[in-house]
Write a protein that holds these residues in place. Structure first.
Motif, PDB file in Angstrom:
ATOM      1  N   TYR A   1     -28.500 -48.369  76.912  1.00 38.32           N
ATOM      2  CA  TYR A   1     -29.372 -49.095  75.981  1.00 38.32           C
ATOM      3  C   TYR A   1     -28.699 -50.397  75.550  1.00 38.32           C
TER       4      TYR A   1
ATOM      5  N   ALA B   1     -27.385 -51.863  78.740  1.00 37.45           N
ATOM      6  CA  ALA B   1     -28.513 -51.803  79.683  1.00 37.45           C
ATOM      7  C   ALA B   1     -28.618 -53.109  80.465  1.00 37.45           C
TER       8      ALA B   1
ATOM      9  N   ARG C   1     -33.722 -47.140  80.296  1.00 35.23           N
ATOM     10  CA  ARG C   1     -33.238 -47.776  79.062  1.00 35.23           C
ATOM     11  C   ARG C   1     -33.988 -47.194  77.857  1.00 35.23           C
TER      12      ARG C   1
END
Lengths: 360, 254
Positions: free
Chosen positions: A262, A266, A287
């Protein structure tokens, strides 16, 4: 009308908050998020929309100002960075207990302790598992771009009021400080007094003769009632899980391997996916956009498709526990990360994928 | 005149304000909180501002103040009431905002919030009940506990060399430019109740005129914490508390 600008993540969040119809910001400076308040002070939103901006004496005071404002049915927010967010945890627990809506931005820096001012993702546990005392959850939105910094200010208020719950935007020093193109929403009006009375009838607006008094509290000394309150909170969190789970899937359709990452991680991982795919290795990226509720279901589904999963986090490995819960023991789940404010390079992620998952 | 005659509306000289609920007070018999609650609510009723008032309750014995005060109220974390009140007033400048806090709340854990709200000159009223002890948690030492005074955490009496000196919050905040009216009162006699009510009225009138922060300390007793009966506690308060915490106005900026 939408407006295109080149802005820092922190500034985009601040401008978007004004445009989301925020009534008040209460904060305390800490690197790397001080631009939020600096931007708001320079922008004089009290002249633009009537929004109040106040520098509190501490993070503790700031979050409690948020509590007071939210209890009046106002759209209020605060921002801070890791050590400051730790100080705010008392207030966040009270806000969750009293079921008040607000938006909190954490521009994470490396820890523990005073740590460093460089970006990190080591506040994942604190953000998604509670942080303060008691059984509570917040919706946690994880932006990976300046655009999402802006978008999540508005989305944060909408979700906060939908569920009467604090919403945390979990960013980091890289996204807070980087400059990117951002499309800003048009100005939304602040709540009028009539709207507050109609839409948030629980708010403390002054007891009129036609209604009972409104009390905002997280206290109930009766254990049986306190348990009922906790059951109601848990039911609300379950509803959030059913309705508000957000994620993005990149190149997952034919993926043999999966990266879960994330925010900043990401973005790095997306580059790693491109490099690996150029070598003929089919890797996908999942994600999570909401870290709570966590996209457990889709990760579980992808676990049936792929041979291994790598989580990339700028921490010692925190989100990996949620990924493992989603996957069980079906496929191998490994973690790669850097700590102390270091952002991993795409090359490092590629190497980790090859050694820990593909060849491991 | 029979009891029935006295109860006739035309014969009543005093009745309970509707701004106090019918819920029995949770305070010990003889405690000053009940009287303090009553006069705050009477002032709001007399000024006819109850529908525009938001109160902030503390942590401590008066944590349940919102159960007794029939107005909109928020319950703050320990010591944070002035921070809540700051935001409530800033976001609702047309409303009347007050905090109701004890000494542990205001003078220990909430010292920063108190001093900074006073220093910013927030246009609010702070009502500070000082009984020199932590009542709710069972009579531990407070920042306002007198030298030599016994409590469960100063069982041999407060030793100022070891435990520090009592904090005179009211004198302290009086020095700040943001405070407009700072006074110390008591509610142990009818005459003092009248004086205190007048002070509270003045504090809310100041808020009405956007003058700044008014700070009303009420020196009170804690029969259970002091391990005395109500009469002894009041006598002890007059003899020991008042010399250290003298009653009267400290700052009046009209």
């Amino acid at each position: 009308m939408k407006e295109l600008r080149l802005m820092k993540g922190n500034e985009a969040f601040a401008e978007a908050a004004i445009r989301a119809g925020a009534d008040g910001y209460f904060g305390y400076p800490i690197t790397p998020q001080s631009e939020v308040m600096e931007y708001l002070m320079a922008e004089k939103p009290h002249e633009r929309t009537g929004m109040v901006v106040l520098q509190a004496e501490s993070e503790v005071a700031a979050i409690n100002m948020v509590y007071g404002g939210a209890a009046c049915g106002k759209r209020v927010l605060t921002s801070s960075s890791s050590p400051g967010i730790s100080l705010k945890q008392e207030g966040i627990s009270y806000i969750a207990g009293a079921e008040l809506p607000c938006v909190i931005l954490n521009v994470v820096r490396g820890g523990p302790g005073l740590g460093t001012i460089q970006p990190s993702q080591s506040d994942y546990f604190q953000s998604t598992k509670g942080g303060g005392h008691g059984d509570y959850r917040m919706i946690v939105l994880a932006p990976s771009s300046v655009q999402e910094m802006a978008d999540f200010a508005r989305l944060g208020f909408d979700l906060a009021f939908k569920y009467r719950n604090p919403v945390l935007v979990l960013s980091d020093g890289a996204i807070g400080q980087m400059m990117e193109k951002v499309e800003l929403d048009e100005q939304r009006p602040r709540f009028t007094e009539e709207e507050i009375i109609k839409n948030t009838p629980w708010a403390t607006t002054g007891k009129t003769k036609d209604r009972e008094r409104n009390i905002i509290t997280s206290l109930d000394l009766d254990s049986a009632k306190q348990e009922l309150h906790n059951h109601a909170l848990q039911a609300k969190y379950k509803l959030m899980q059913e309705q508000e789970t957000r994620y993005e899937m990149i190149s997952c359709e034919d993926a043999d391997y999966l990266i879960v990452a994330y925010g900043t991680s990401a973005r790095i991982s997306q580059k790693a996916v491109d490099v690996l795919r150029a070598d003929g290795i089919k890797v996908g990226l999942l994600r999570p956009i909401t870290l709570f509720p966590f996209p457990t279901e889709i990760i579980s589904k992808l676990a049936d498709q792929v041979k291994g999963i790598l989580t990339v986090e700028m921490s010692a490995g925190q989100m990996i526990e949620d990924v493992k819960l989603a996957v069980g023991c079906r496929v191998k789940v490994e973690h790669f990360g850097r700590m102390g404010g270091i952002i991993p390079s795409p090359t490092e992620v590629v190497e980790a994928m090859q050694t820990k998952i593909i060849g491991g | 005149m029979t009891k029935e005659d006295i109860r006739k509306p035309e014969n009543l000289v005093y009745k309970k304000t509707e701004l106090l609920t019918d819920k029995p007070l949770s305070y010990c018999p003889g405690c000053g909180h009940g009287t303090a609650h009553r006069i705050v609510m009477e002032v709001l009723e007399e000024m006819d501002i109850q529908d525009k008032t938001i109160g902030i309750a503390p942590v401590g014995c008066s944590v349940l103040a919102y159960e007794f005060m029939n107005i909109d109220m928020q319950q703050a974390a320990h010591g944070r009431a002035p921070a809540l009140a700051t935001a409530v007033k800033r976001l609702n400048p047309d409303k009347f905002v007050f905090t109701y806090q004890g000494d542990g709340d205001l003078a220990a854990i909430g010292t920063a919030e108190t001093i900074h709200a006073c220093n910013r000159g927030e246009n609010i009223v702070i009502i500070f009940i000082n009984n020199g002890i932590y009542g709710m948690t069972g009579g531990q030492m407070a920042p306002t506990t007198l030298p030599g005074m016994k409590s469960s955490t100063s069982p041999y009496g407060r030793d100022v060399h070891m435990m520090g000196n009592p904090l005179k919050m009211t004198e302290l905040v009086a020095q700040l430019p943001g405070t407009i009216y700072v006074t110390r009162q008591a509610v142990h006699t009818p005459a003092n109740v009248r004086k205190t009510k007048k002070a509270i009225r003045k504090a809310f009138e100041n808020q009405k005129l956007n003058k700044g922060l008014s700070f009303v300390e009420i020196v009170s007793n804690c029969n259970s914490g002091w391990k005395m009966n109500p009469v002894q506690a009041n006598e002890w308060m007059v003899e020991n508390m008042f010399p250290f915490y003298p009653l009267g106005d400290i700052k009046v900026n009209d």
